[in-house]
Design a protein around this motif. Structure first.
Motif, short mmCIF file in Angstrom:
data_model
loop_
_atom_site.label_atom_id
_atom_site.label_comp_id
_atom_site.label_asym_id
_atom_site.label_seq_id
_atom_site.Cartn_x
_atom_site.Cartn_y
_atom_site.Cartn_z
N LEU A 117 0.84 -1.19 0.00
CA LEU A 117 0.00 0.00 0.00
C LEU A 117 0.87 1.24 0.00
CD1 LEU A 117 -2.69 -0.79 2.75
CD2 LEU A 117 -2.99 -0.89 0.27
N LYS A 118 0.27 2.33 -0.44
CA LYS A 118 0.93 3.62 -0.28
C LYS A 118 0.36 4.29 0.96
CE LYS A 118 1.71 4.34 -5.21
NZ LYS A 118 1.40 5.17 -6.40
N THR A 119 1.16 5.14 1.56
CA THR A 119 0.72 5.87 2.75
C THR A 119 -0.60 6.58 2.46
OG1 THR A 119 2.97 6.19 3.53
CG2 THR A 119 1.31 7.72 4.34
N GLY A 120 -1.56 6.41 3.38
CA GLY A 120 -2.85 7.06 3.25
C GLY A 120 -3.93 6.18 2.63
N THR A 144 -0.87 -12.37 6.60
CA THR A 144 -0.83 -11.43 5.47
C THR A 144 0.37 -10.52 5.68
OG1 THR A 144 -3.23 -11.38 5.10
CG2 THR A 144 -1.96 -9.48 4.34
N ARG A 145 1.25 -10.51 4.70
CA ARG A 145 2.44 -9.66 4.80
C ARG A 145 2.14 -8.32 4.14
NH1 ARG A 145 7.65 -10.98 6.07
NH2 ARG A 145 7.03 -13.17 6.08
N LEU A 146 2.10 -7.27 4.94
CA LEU A 146 1.73 -5.94 4.46
C LEU A 146 2.92 -5.01 4.48
CD1 LEU A 146 -0.50 -3.86 3.66
CD2 LEU A 146 -0.71 -3.36 6.09
N THR A 147 3.14 -4.32 3.36
CA THR A 147 4.17 -3.29 3.27
C THR A 147 3.50 -1.97 2.93
OG1 THR A 147 5.81 -4.89 2.51
CG2 THR A 147 6.29 -2.57 2.12
N LEU A 177 -7.47 2.08 8.16
CA LEU A 177 -8.22 3.27 7.77
C LEU A 177 -7.40 4.19 6.88
CD1 LEU A 177 -9.64 3.89 11.34
CD2 LEU A 177 -10.65 2.57 9.48
N SER A 178 -6.15 4.42 7.24
CA SER A 178 -5.25 5.28 6.48
C SER A 178 -3.84 4.76 6.72
CB SER A 178 -5.39 6.73 6.93
OG SER A 178 -4.45 7.56 6.24
N ALA A 179 -3.37 3.91 5.82
CA ALA A 179 -2.14 3.16 6.07
C ALA A 179 -0.93 4.08 6.32
CB ALA A 179 -1.85 2.24 4.90
N ALA A 180 -0.09 3.65 7.25
CA ALA A 180 1.15 4.36 7.58
C ALA A 180 2.31 3.38 7.53
CB ALA A 180 1.04 4.98 8.97
N PRO A 181 3.51 3.85 7.25
CA PRO A 181 4.67 2.93 7.21
C PRO A 181 4.84 2.12 8.50
CG PRO A 181 5.26 5.02 6.21
CD PRO A 181 3.88 5.20 6.81
N SER A 182 4.41 2.67 9.63
CA SER A 182 4.53 1.95 10.91
C SER A 182 3.62 0.71 10.96
CB SER A 182 4.18 2.87 12.07
OG SER A 182 2.85 3.34 11.95
N GLN A 183 2.71 0.60 10.01
CA GLN A 183 1.83 -0.56 9.96
C GLN A 183 2.38 -1.67 9.06
OE1 GLN A 183 -1.78 1.77 8.95
NE2 GLN A 183 -2.66 0.93 10.84
N THR A 184 3.56 -1.47 8.54
CA THR A 184 4.25 -2.54 7.82
C THR A 184 4.53 -3.67 8.80
OG1 THR A 184 5.28 -1.07 6.19
CG2 THR A 184 6.38 -3.18 6.63
#
Lengths: 113, 114
Positions: B13-16, B109-112, B79-86
């Motif tokens: 995902l991209k931030t946001g 699920t591996r999320l980046t 809700l709004s992805a952030a790098p800290s949620q990797t």
């Protein structure tokens, strides 16, 4: 929730018995001790659970002394496929209320040929 | 039984951006939960549910929402992805009895988040 302390890593050789000890000094009367195994890129897998004395299943044994302030997971005759991270958890078991697991850092077991 | 299934296996995902991680179980378990695992760390509880229509927060709930409309499904929304949620996200289910508790985990699920 009782905090657990276990070694960060352990090495062993195929065919040996491995004992991983976990310390849980603040365990409460109605807490159970549970161990999970996790292979790389997989979710944890339940190994064994106990309250006191000794529990044995087809995979492992769990030894719990009378004061219950520690426990030892025993894996008989390990093989290379037992290389994994092993987590010791202390949890309260409740009917229909869910059981939130608190994972520490675990013990990284490396089994060598 | 398929056990606990999770989709997707990987996501970038991209931030946001927002997205939903899916989790389903076919063991008729009342209890379901979501954990995240950062590299070299243990799992941390995000949200959990003790039955359809009931959810509650775990240790690290900020930035995530859940709902439980059926016994089988327990989706996790970012809700709004952030790098800290990797992280790697694991869903689990179990019965939660007083005598015995074995929880079953999905494959993750591996999320980046970039």
């Amino acid at each position: 929730l009782a905090k657990t302390t276990q070694p960060i890593s352990m090495d062993s050789y195929e065919g040996q018995e491995v004992n991983i000890t976990c310390s849980h000094n603040n365990i409460a009367t109605n807490d159970y001790i549970t161990w999970y195994q996790q292979f790389p890129s997989q979710g944890p897998r339940f190994i064994i659970q106990g309250y006191k004395t000794k529990v044995t299943n087809e995979v492992a044994s769990l030894f719990i002394p009378a004061d219950r302030k520690s426990s030892t997971l025993s894996l008989p005759r390990v093989s290379l496929s037992d290389t994994a991270v092993y987590y010791c958890l202390v949890e309260k078991l409740r009917n229909n209320a869910g059981n939130m697991l608190t994972f520490g850092g675990g013990t990284r077991l490396m089994v060598k040929p | 039984n398929a056990g606990v299934t999770q989709t997707p296996k990987f996501q970038v995902l991209k931030t946001g951006q927002s997205m939903t991680l899916q989790c389903a179980q076919d063991m008729n378990h009342e209890y379901m939960s979501w954990y995240r695992q950062d590299p070299g760390m243990g799992l941390r509880l995000i949200h959990y549910s003790v039955g359809a229509g009931i959810t509650d927060q775990g240790e690290v709930p900020n930035g995530y929402n859940v709902s439980r409309s059926t016994t089988e499904d327990f989706p996790l929304r970012l809700l709004s992805a952030a790098p800290s949620q990797t992280s790697v996200y694991f869903c689990a289910s179990g019965r939660g009895s007083r005598d015995y508790n074995e929880q079953f985990f999905g494959p993750g699920t591996r999320l980046t988040v970039l």
